[in-house]
Design an enzyme around this catalytic site. Sequence first.
Site, short mmCIF file in Angstrom:
data_model
loop_
_atom_site.label_atom_id
_atom_site.label_comp_id
_atom_site.label_asym_id
_atom_site.label_seq_id
_atom_site.Cartn_x
_atom_site.Cartn_y
_atom_site.Cartn_z
N GLY A 10 0.83 -1.21 0.00
CA GLY A 10 0.00 0.00 0.00
C GLY A 10 0.85 1.25 0.00
O GLY A 10 0.57 2.23 0.70
N THR A 12 1.45 3.48 -2.36
CA THR A 12 1.18 4.55 -3.33
C THR A 12 0.43 5.75 -2.76
O THR A 12 0.23 6.74 -3.45
CB THR A 12 0.37 4.00 -4.52
OG1 THR A 12 -0.84 3.40 -4.04
CG2 THR A 12 1.18 2.98 -5.31
N ARG A 35 -1.08 -1.46 -6.27
CA ARG A 35 -1.79 -1.83 -7.50
C ARG A 35 -1.65 -0.78 -8.59
O ARG A 35 -1.77 -1.08 -9.77
CB ARG A 35 -3.29 -2.03 -7.20
CG ARG A 35 -3.61 -3.28 -6.43
CD ARG A 35 -5.09 -3.38 -6.13
NE ARG A 35 -5.52 -2.35 -5.18
CZ ARG A 35 -6.79 -2.08 -4.89
NH1 ARG A 35 -7.75 -2.74 -5.49
NH2 ARG A 35 -7.09 -1.16 -4.01
N ASP A 59 -1.83 -7.10 -6.68
CA ASP A 59 -2.98 -6.95 -5.78
C ASP A 59 -2.81 -7.96 -4.65
O ASP A 59 -2.73 -9.17 -4.91
CB ASP A 59 -4.26 -7.22 -6.56
CG ASP A 59 -5.52 -6.89 -5.77
OD1 ASP A 59 -5.48 -6.92 -4.52
OD2 ASP A 59 -6.57 -6.64 -6.41
N VAL A 60 -2.75 -7.50 -3.41
CA VAL A 60 -2.52 -8.42 -2.29
C VAL A 60 -3.62 -9.46 -2.16
O VAL A 60 -3.43 -10.48 -1.49
CB VAL A 60 -2.37 -7.65 -0.95
CG1 VAL A 60 -1.15 -6.75 -0.96
CG2 VAL A 60 -3.64 -6.88 -0.61
N SER A 139 -5.80 -0.71 13.37
CA SER A 139 -6.71 0.43 13.50
C SER A 139 -7.28 0.41 14.91
O SER A 139 -7.38 -0.66 15.53
CB SER A 139 -7.84 0.32 12.48
OG SER A 139 -8.88 1.23 12.76
N TYR A 152 -15.71 -4.08 8.80
CA TYR A 152 -14.40 -3.44 8.82
C TYR A 152 -13.74 -3.65 10.18
O TYR A 152 -12.56 -4.02 10.24
CB TYR A 152 -14.51 -1.94 8.53
CG TYR A 152 -13.19 -1.23 8.68
CD1 TYR A 152 -12.17 -1.43 7.77
CD2 TYR A 152 -12.95 -0.38 9.77
CE1 TYR A 152 -10.94 -0.82 7.92
CE2 TYR A 152 -11.73 0.24 9.93
CZ TYR A 152 -10.71 0.02 9.01
OH TYR A 152 -9.49 0.62 9.17
N LEU A 184 -8.18 8.22 13.67
CA LEU A 184 -8.50 8.97 12.46
C LEU A 184 -7.26 9.61 11.85
O LEU A 184 -6.60 10.44 12.48
CB LEU A 184 -9.55 10.03 12.78
CG LEU A 184 -10.95 9.48 13.10
CD1 LEU A 184 -11.74 10.48 13.95
CD2 LEU A 184 -11.71 9.17 11.81
N THR A 187 -6.28 10.64 5.15
CA THR A 187 -5.75 10.00 3.95
C THR A 187 -6.90 9.82 2.95
O THR A 187 -7.97 10.39 3.12
CB THR A 187 -5.17 8.61 4.28
OG1 THR A 187 -6.25 7.76 4.71
CG2 THR A 187 -4.12 8.69 5.38
#
Length: 254
Positions: A10, A12, A35, A59-60, A139, A152, A184, A187
């Site tokens: 991730g 990028t 990706r 792509d993971v 998270s 999530y 938070l 991004t």
Amino acid sequence: MNKKTVLITGATSGIGLETARVFAKNNFQLILCGRREERLNKLKAELDKDTKVHCLSFDVRNREDVFKSIASLPEEFSSIDILINNAGNAHGLDNFQEGNLDDWEAMMDINVKGLLYVTKAILPKMLEKNSGHIINIGSTAAKEVYPKGNVYCASKAAVDAINQGLRIDLNGTGIKVGAIHPGLVKTEFSEVRFKGDKERAEKVYQGYQPLLPEDIAEIIWFTVTRPAHVNIADLVVMSIDQASSTIVNKKQEI
């Protein structure tokens, strides 16, 4: 002395991109994964002046592509010292009964299975040399479920459990394992969650000072530069304005 090599998934945007910048400035070799090949190449061009950079576009979620990509690394990049499992996202914000199955699958595939695939592909060489460091980006959702966060939150709770399991299973191997759980962070996260609705995404970060990707990148750098006997196993970080997943000190606009 050979440079240490760090692989970032991730890479990028957001936390991954800022982490790449921090490690480049500190003379680590970089393997940037993502990706979006155009973004990878742009970041490589930026960081090439500071260090050696190799890009892997995959792509993971695709197990075959993950293992094939890691196996394709040139010799000078093949011995990875630090793995930063940063790839992850959220799709939708709905009550469970109204949830979209495609959103659920995307979150479980990227946040959980992707992390498993990349870690499994990289671990053998770390085990061979009895050395390495794995950082899993979780998270605060891993620690506290919030309304409409259901799947999530479940995916990030899985990251938390995998992180703990890895640390137990790899005890005695010389490989450090730890997780960083941000609250938070401003991004592209919310823009992806709300399927490109930039106005709705921007409102998530209005009225208070959220964390920035640079903040998490600096914490990652701190974590991997501790003495050999120190392993930061689990770290939760939030903005001063955030007390929990649902309590944020947002100032009313006058």
